[in-house]
Design a protein around this motif. Structure first.
Motif, PDB file in Angstrom:
ATOM      1  N   GLY A 107       0.940  -1.334   0.047  1.00 45.28           N
ATOM      2  CA  GLY A 107       0.022  -0.068   0.090  1.00 45.28           C
ATOM      3  C   GLY A 107       0.743   1.885   0.287  1.00 45.28           C
ATOM      4  N   TRP A 108       2.652   1.146   0.161  1.00 44.90           N
ATOM      5  CA  TRP A 108       3.354   2.184   0.026  1.00 44.90           C
ATOM      6  C   TRP A 108       2.607   3.262  -1.507  1.00 44.90           C
ATOM      7  CZ3 TRP A 108       6.259   3.723  -3.958  1.00 44.90           C
ATOM      8  CH2 TRP A 108       6.629   3.294  -4.146  1.00 44.90           C
ATOM      9  N   GLU A 109       2.456   2.582  -2.421  1.00 42.47           N
ATOM     10  CA  GLU A 109       2.077   3.849  -3.473  1.00 42.47           C
ATOM     11  C   GLU A 109       0.936   4.218  -3.457  1.00 42.47           C
ATOM     12  OE1 GLU A 109       3.397  -0.709  -5.331  1.00 42.47           O
ATOM     13  OE2 GLU A 109       2.031   0.171  -3.795  1.00 42.47           O
ATOM     14  N   VAL A 159      14.895  10.704  -2.040  1.00 42.02           N
ATOM     15  CA  VAL A 159      15.707   8.932  -2.751  1.00 42.02           C
ATOM     16  C   VAL A 159      14.485   8.226  -2.358  1.00 42.02           C
ATOM     17  CG1 VAL A 159      16.642   7.332  -2.144  1.00 42.02           C
ATOM     18  CG2 VAL A 159      17.766   9.847  -1.788  1.00 42.02           C
ATOM     19  N   LEU A 160      13.313   7.857  -3.760  1.00 36.34           N
ATOM     20  CA  LEU A 160      12.616   6.382  -3.776  1.00 36.34           C
ATOM     21  C   LEU A 160      13.303   5.203  -3.830  1.00 36.34           C
ATOM     22  CD1 LEU A 160       9.262   6.503  -4.156  1.00 36.34           C
ATOM     23  CD2 LEU A 160       9.598   6.116  -6.644  1.00 36.34           C
ATOM     24  N   ALA A 161      12.474   4.543  -2.513  1.00 38.65           N
ATOM     25  CA  ALA A 161      13.055   3.085  -2.089  1.00 38.65           C
ATOM     26  C   ALA A 161      11.649   2.400  -2.547  1.00 38.65           C
ATOM     27  CB  ALA A 161      13.423   2.763  -0.889  1.00 38.65           C
ATOM     28  N   PHE A 162      11.857   0.970  -3.338  1.00 41.50           N
ATOM     29  CA  PHE A 162      11.036   0.050  -3.626  1.00 41.50           C
ATOM     30  C   PHE A 162      11.041  -0.778  -2.350  1.00 41.50           C
ATOM     31  CE2 PHE A 162      12.345   2.747  -7.261  1.00 41.50           C
ATOM     32  CZ  PHE A 162      10.591   3.693  -7.294  1.00 41.50           C
ATOM     33  N   PRO A 163      10.316  -0.905  -1.984  1.00 39.57           N
ATOM     34  CA  PRO A 163      10.435  -2.432  -0.471  1.00 39.57           C
ATOM     35  C   PRO A 163      10.237  -4.119  -1.308  1.00 39.57           C
ATOM     36  CG  PRO A 163       7.829  -2.057  -1.404  1.00 39.57           C
ATOM     37  CD  PRO A 163       8.719  -0.910  -1.731  1.00 39.57           C
ATOM     38  N   VAL A 594      10.412   3.939   2.949  1.00 39.25           N
ATOM     39  CA  VAL A 594      10.553   2.935   2.709  1.00 39.25           C
ATOM     40  C   VAL A 594      11.991   2.921   3.532  1.00 39.25           C
ATOM     41  CG1 VAL A 594      10.629   0.710   2.065  1.00 39.25           C
ATOM     42  CG2 VAL A 594       8.385   2.311   1.749  1.00 39.25           C
ATOM     43  N   PRO A 595      12.768   2.416   3.952  1.00 39.50           N
ATOM     44  CA  PRO A 595      13.903   1.952   3.743  1.00 39.50           C
ATOM     45  C   PRO A 595      14.832   1.998   3.155  1.00 39.50           C
ATOM     46  CG  PRO A 595      12.874   0.924   5.742  1.00 39.50           C
ATOM     47  CD  PRO A 595      11.887   1.427   4.699  1.00 39.50           C
ATOM     48  N   TYR A 619      22.323  -4.181  -8.032  1.00 39.67           N
ATOM     49  CA  TYR A 619      22.070  -4.880  -8.443  1.00 39.67           C
ATOM     50  C   TYR A 619      23.090  -6.421  -8.417  1.00 39.67           C
ATOM     51  CZ  TYR A 619      21.681  -6.234 -14.186  1.00 39.67           C
ATOM     52  OH  TYR A 619      21.868  -7.005 -14.866  1.00 39.67           O
ATOM     53  N   GLY A 620      21.591  -7.386  -7.834  1.00 41.71           N
ATOM     54  CA  GLY A 620      22.154  -8.291  -7.405  1.00 41.71           C
ATOM     55  C   GLY A 620      22.493  -9.187  -7.587  1.00 41.71           C
ATOM     56  N   PHE A 621      22.409  -8.767  -8.864  1.00 38.26           N
ATOM     57  CA  PHE A 621      23.024 -10.068  -9.180  1.00 38.26           C
ATOM     58  C   PHE A 621      24.822 -10.157  -9.617  1.00 38.26           C
ATOM     59  CE2 PHE A 621      18.967 -10.209 -11.408  1.00 38.26           C
ATOM     60  CZ  PHE A 621      18.419 -11.199 -11.701  1.00 38.26           C
ATOM     61  N   PHE A 622      25.018 -11.452  -9.956  1.00 39.19           N
ATOM     62  CA  PHE A 622      27.024 -11.290 -11.174  1.00 39.19           C
ATOM     63  C   PHE A 622      28.063 -11.529 -10.366  1.00 39.19           C
ATOM     64  CE2 PHE A 622      24.291 -10.361 -14.515  1.00 39.19           C
ATOM     65  CZ  PHE A 622      23.505 -11.933 -15.253  1.00 39.19           C
ATOM     66  N   GLY A 623      27.616 -11.232  -8.746  1.00 37.60           N
ATOM     67  CA  GLY A 623      28.644 -11.210  -7.475  1.00 37.60           C
ATOM     68  C   GLY A 623      28.408  -9.442  -7.370  1.00 37.60           C
ATOM     69  N   GLY A 624      27.102  -8.561  -7.581  1.00 40.23           N
ATOM     70  CA  GLY A 624      26.644  -7.313  -6.992  1.00 40.23           C
ATOM     71  C   GLY A 624      26.261  -7.372  -5.563  1.00 40.23           C
ATOM     72  N   THR A 625      26.456  -5.862  -5.649  1.00 39.98           N
ATOM     73  CA  THR A 625      25.777  -6.156  -4.069  1.00 39.98           C
ATOM     74  C   THR A 625      23.839  -5.556  -4.419  1.00 39.98           C
ATOM     75  OG1 THR A 625      26.389  -3.147  -4.020  1.00 39.98           O
ATOM     76  CG2 THR A 625      27.885  -5.510  -2.989  1.00 39.98           C
ATOM     77  N   PRO A 626      22.718  -6.045  -4.130  1.00 36.15           N
ATOM     78  CA  PRO A 626      21.691  -5.395  -3.920  1.00 36.15           C
ATOM     79  C   PRO A 626      21.177  -4.060  -3.930  1.00 36.15           C
ATOM     80  CG  PRO A 626      21.754  -6.683  -2.149  1.00 36.15           C
ATOM     81  CD  PRO A 626      22.901  -7.309  -2.394  1.00 36.15           C
ATOM     82  N   GLY A 627      20.081  -3.871  -3.726  1.00 40.39           N
ATOM     83  CA  GLY A 627      19.981  -2.148  -3.912  1.00 40.39           C
ATOM     84  C   GLY A 627      18.210  -1.830  -4.101  1.00 40.39           C
ATOM     85  N   ASN A 628      17.689  -0.520  -3.874  1.00 41.72           N
ATOM     86  CA  ASN A 628      16.305  -0.674  -4.324  1.00 41.72           C
ATOM     87  C   ASN A 628      15.948   0.835  -4.193  1.00 41.72           C
ATOM     88  OD1 ASN A 628      16.058   0.330  -1.259  1.00 41.72           O
ATOM     89  ND2 ASN A 628      14.343  -0.796  -0.743  1.00 41.72           N
ATOM     90  N   VAL A 629      16.528   1.745  -4.985  1.00 44.96           N
ATOM     91  CA  VAL A 629      16.872   3.260  -4.732  1.00 44.96           C
ATOM     92  C   VAL A 629      16.425   3.892  -6.178  1.00 44.96           C
ATOM     93  CG1 VAL A 629      17.112   3.357  -2.284  1.00 44.96           C
ATOM     94  CG2 VAL A 629      19.544   3.949  -3.702  1.00 44.96           C
TER      95      VAL A 629
END
Length: 650
Positions: A107-109, A159-163, A594-595, A619-629
Motif C-alpha cells: 500500500g505504499w504507492e 530518494v525513492l525506495a522500493f520494498p 520505505v528504508p 544490482y544483485g546479480f553476477f557478484g554485485g550488491t543489491p539495492g532498491n533506490v
C-alpha cells in the motif's frame, strides 16, 4: 492514483532470480538444530547462490526480494524447472526463511500518491524516450543543462525506495514532469513525478519487466510507454492513465524473453528476442535446445506482427544426449543488446549472443543487418565463430561434462552493448559494437566489412564491454567490466582457469572512431582487498570495481557507473574524474518512508533530463550488491554560472 493489471493469458509472475535451486538435489531432511528453510536452501540452492561465478544472486540479494517474487519464480516463473524439485512445504519453508526479516510495506504507492496532475503529454518535452537517448544509440544527452562545468553543483534532491526489491535494472523514459520506471522485482511500471518523487500511477504486470522503457505516440495521437518482459510479452501502456493499450506474446518460443530495448520508429515497433532457455538446460532431462533469437516488427496500435526474422534456422532434432534426452539445434544467437536503425540504408542492425546448441551456422556472436521493411537478412559479420555456450556449460557434472553441454564449449562472448551508428571525422559511416570479449569492432554499415578492431579488456562472460558505450564527436567512450571472480568448487575446472586470470583491465577507454586508436584510459583502483567469502550484504570493500553499466555523455563529460556503487563524471579531454558519488549506502530519509539502500550500478540505469540526474542503485546479480533506490540529483534553482566541479566520496 490508479493501479492497472495487465491481461496476460498466462498468469505466471516471474521474479528476477537467475539460478534459484540450480543444483537441485534428490531430497532434504530438516536437521533438528536448523530452520527447515535453511536446510532446503543448503541442499537445493547454496551451490549457486554462494558463488559469484555462477551468475546467481547471492543469498543476501534473495533476502531483499519479496515473498511473492521468490515463490512465483519457483512455481510458474523463471525457475519453475528447478523449483519442481521442491515440495509445497519445502518451498514455503524456503520463502519464509529467506524473507523472515522483511517488513510489509504493501500500500505504499497510495501513501506516496501525487496530489497535483501531470503536464499535458502532447506538449511535454521528451527528455529521454529510449535507451539510445537519441538516434544512432549515441547515448549522448543534449537535453540537459548539466555539463562538465556545473556537475559539481548537483545536489541530492530526493530518494525513492522500493520494498521487496534487490535489483534496479531498466532505464526509464522521462517526458515532461514524469519519469516512467519499470522495476522488475515488483513487476511494476511506475509513473513518477520527476521533481518530487511522488507516484502518479502504477501498472502491475503479470511478468517481470525486463527491457528499458520506451516512449512515443500512436497514429491516433495517444502518448504511450512500452516495455518487454521476462516471459516474452510486450506491454503497450497509455502514458497518461496507465491503462494497458495491449499486451501480447511476441516470442518464437515459450521461453523467449525481451531484454533489448524496443524501438518505435516511423509507425513501426521493433522487438528483439532473447532467451531464458539457458536456465532450463541445467536439467539433464531438458531437450536442449529449441529457442533462437529473432527480430520482429509490429503495428504499435495493435501489436500485430508485420514480419519476423530469426537469427538461426528453425531448430531440428539432432539425436539424443548421453542420458537419452532428445536434443535439438541450432539454437541460441539471442539478441540481448539494443539494436540500431540505419535509415540511410533501410536497415536494423542487431548483435547476437553465442550458439546454445550446435551447429554454428555463422550467426552466433555476430552483427546482423536486416531490411527495415521486410526483415530480409542483408549481411552478417561473425566476430567469434564456434562460441557454443548455455547454462549447463557452467555446471559441474559427475563425469565432467553436462549432457546439455557435450560439445567444445566457448566463452559466452555476446554482443551485449548496444550497437552504435556514427559518422567519423572523414565523413565515413561506421557501425560500432562492443563485445564481452573486450573487443570493440568497427564495420561498414553497407556491407558488414570490418574496418578496424581494438581490444580494450580481457573479456569475460560478464564483460568485457557489457551494456553500452557513448559517442561524442569523433570519439567513442567504452566502459569495461572485467570482473574479479574467485575460483569455486561449484564451477568446472576450465571456467575456474578463465576467471583466475590476472589480465583484467576494467576502466573507461576513449577511442578514435576513425582508426580505433586509444586516446586515453582511466582505470579504477582498489584501496582495499575484497573478501569473496564474506556473506555481508554490502561489504566495506566492494567485490567488484569494474564498469559493467552503460555510459552516458553530457556536454564536455562522460558519466560512468561502477559495480562498486560509484557514479563518476569524467572530463572528455583526459578522463579526469570531475565528480563522483558513492551510492552503496543506506538512505534513511526517502519520499515514501520505505528504508532504502544502494548497491552496484549496472545495466542502463542512469539518465539526465533538463537540470536533473537520475540514478538507480542496486544490482544483485553476477557478484554485485543489491539495492532498491532511485536517487534524484538536481542543479540549484536558477544556477546558470558554471563553477569548478568537485569530487566527493561518501
Amino acid at each position: 492514483m490508479k493501479q492497472h493489471i495487465s491481461p496476460l493469458a498466462v498468469s505466471a509472475r516471474n521474479a528476477v532470480l537467475t539460478l534459484m535451486a540450480c543444483a537441485a538435489g534428490t531430497g532434504s531432511a530438516a536437521a533438528a538444530d536448523q530452520d527447515p528453510g535453511e536446510t532446503v536452501f543448503k541442499h537445493h540452492c547454496a551451490a549457486c547462490h554462494t558463488v559469484d561465478g555462477s551468475h546467481a544472486p547471492r543469498v543476501s540479494s534473495l533476502r531483499e526480494m519479496s515473498p511473492h517474487a521468490i515463490d512465483s519464480a519457483l512455481t510458474l516463473g523463471k525457475m519453475a524447472t528447478q523449483g519442481a524439485a521442491l515440495s509445497e512445504t519445502e518451498r514455503r519453508h524456503l520463502v519464509e526463511w529467506l524473507t523472515a526479516s522483511q517488513t510489509d510495506y504493501s500500500g505504499w504507492e497510495q501513501q506516496a500518491a501525487c496530489s497535483t496532475p501531470p503536464d499535458g503529454q502532447g506538449e511535454a518535452t521528451p527528455w529521454v524516450t529510449g535507451w539510445g537517448i537519441g538516434e544512432g544509440n549515441h547515448r549522448y544527452q543534449s537535453r540537459t543543462r548539466i555539463n562538465a562545468g556545473n556537475v559539481g553543483q548537483l545536489q541530492q534532491k530526493w530518494v525513492l525506495a522500493f520494498p521487496g526489491v534487490a535489483t534496479m535494472r531498466s532505464q526509464p523514459a522521462v517526458v515532461g514532469d514524469t519519469l516512467y520506471l519499470a522495476v522488475a522485482d515488483s513487476y511494476t511500471l511506475y509513473a513518477i513525478d520527476r521533481h518530487s518523487g511522488c507516484i502518479r500511477w502504477h501498472y502491475l504486470s503479470e511478468s517481470a519487466p525486463r527491457s528499458a522503457v520506451g516512449y512515443g505516440q500512436l497514429k491516433d495521437g495517444r502518448s504511450v510507454v512500452f516495455f518487454g518482459d521476462v516471459n516474452g510479452y510486450v506491454h503497450m501502456v497509455d502514458a497518461k492513465s496507465g491503462q494497458p493499450v495491449w499486451v501480447r506474446h511476441v516470442g518464437v518460443h515459450p521461453r523467449t524473453a525481451i531484454t533489448a530495448p524496443l524501438l518505435l520508429d516511423n509507425g513501426v515497433l521493433y522487438v528483439a528476442h532473447s532467451s531464458l532457455e539457458t536456465l532450463a538446460t541445467l536439467d539433464p532431462d531438458y531437450e536442449c535446445c529449441q529457442l533462437t533469437g529473432a527480430i520482429s516488427a509490429h503495428d504499435p496500435a495493435t501489436g500485430d506482427t508485420l514480419w519476423l526474422s530469426r537469427t538461426l534456422p528453425v531448430p531440428q532434432r539432432r539425436g539424443g544426449s548421453k542420458v537419452g534426452t532428445p536434443q535439438w539445434g541450432p539454437a541460441g544467437a539471442s539478441v540481448w543488446s539494443a539494436p540500431v536503425i540505419d535509415h540511410k540504408r533501410g536497415l536494423i542492425i542487431v548483435g547476437t549472443g553465442p550458439v546454445a546448441a550446435p551447429p554454428d551456422v555463422g550467426t552466433g556472436d555476430a552483427l546482423i543487418a536486416f531490411d527495415l521493411h521486410t526483415g530480409e537478412r542483408r549481411w552478417v559479420f561473425q566476430a567469434t565463430p564456434g562460441d557454443l555456450w548455455n547454462g549447463a556449460c557452467r555446471s559441474r557434472y559427475s563425469d565432467g561434462k553436462h549432457p546439455n553441454c557435450d560439445f567444445e564449449k566457448g566463452r559466452d562472448f555476446d554482443f551485449g552493448a548496444g550497437v552504435v551508428l556514427a559518422t567519423d571525422s572523414n565523413g565515413r559511416d561506421v557501425v560500432l559494437a562492443g563485445q564481452k570479449s573486450g573487443v570493440v569492432w568497427a564495420l561498414d554499415p553497407a556491407s558488414g566489412r570490418e574496418l578496424w578492431r581494438r581490444k580494450v579488456g580481457e573479456g569475460s562472460t560478464l564483460g568485457g564491454v557489457h551494456w553500452g558505450m557513448t559517442l561524442q564527436g569523433n570519439a567513442l567512450y567504452v566502459p569495461v567490466h572485467d570482473p574479479q571472480i574467485p575460483p569455486s568448487s561449484a564451477l568446472p575446472d576450465d571456467i575456474n582457469q578463465w576467471v583466475s586470470s590476472t589480465g583484467r583491465a576494467p576502466g573507461l577507454y576513449k577511442l578514435d572512431i576513425s582508426s580505433g586508436n586509444i586516446l586515453w584510459t582511466w582505470r579504477p583502483e582498489r584501496d582495499c582487498k575484497p573478501d569473496f567469502t564474506s556473506a555481508e550484504t554490502w561489504p566495506a570493500c566492494p567485490r567488484q570495481i569494474g564498469l559493467s553499466g552503460a555510459a552516458m555523455g553530457i556536454e564536455g563529460a562522460v558519466i560512468s557507473v561502477g559495480a562498486d556503487g560509484v557514479w563518476r563524471v569524467h572530463d572528455i579531454e583526459n578522463g579526469q574524474v570531475l565528480r563522483q558519488e558513492d551510492t552503496a549506502k543506506a538512505y534513511i530519509e526517502t519520499v515514501n518512508g520505505v528504508p532504502g539502500h544502494g548497491g552496484s550500478l549496472d545495466n542502463a540505469t542512469t539518465v539526465a533530463a533538463d537540470d536533473m540526474l537520475y540514478v538507480q542503485s542496486g544490482y544483485g546479480f553476477f557478484g554485485g550488491t543489491p539495492g532498491n533506490v532511485l536517487i534524484a540529483y538536481a542543479l540549484p534553482e536558477e544556477s546558470t554560472t558554471p563553477q569548478a566541479a568537485s569530487t566527493t566520496k561518501q
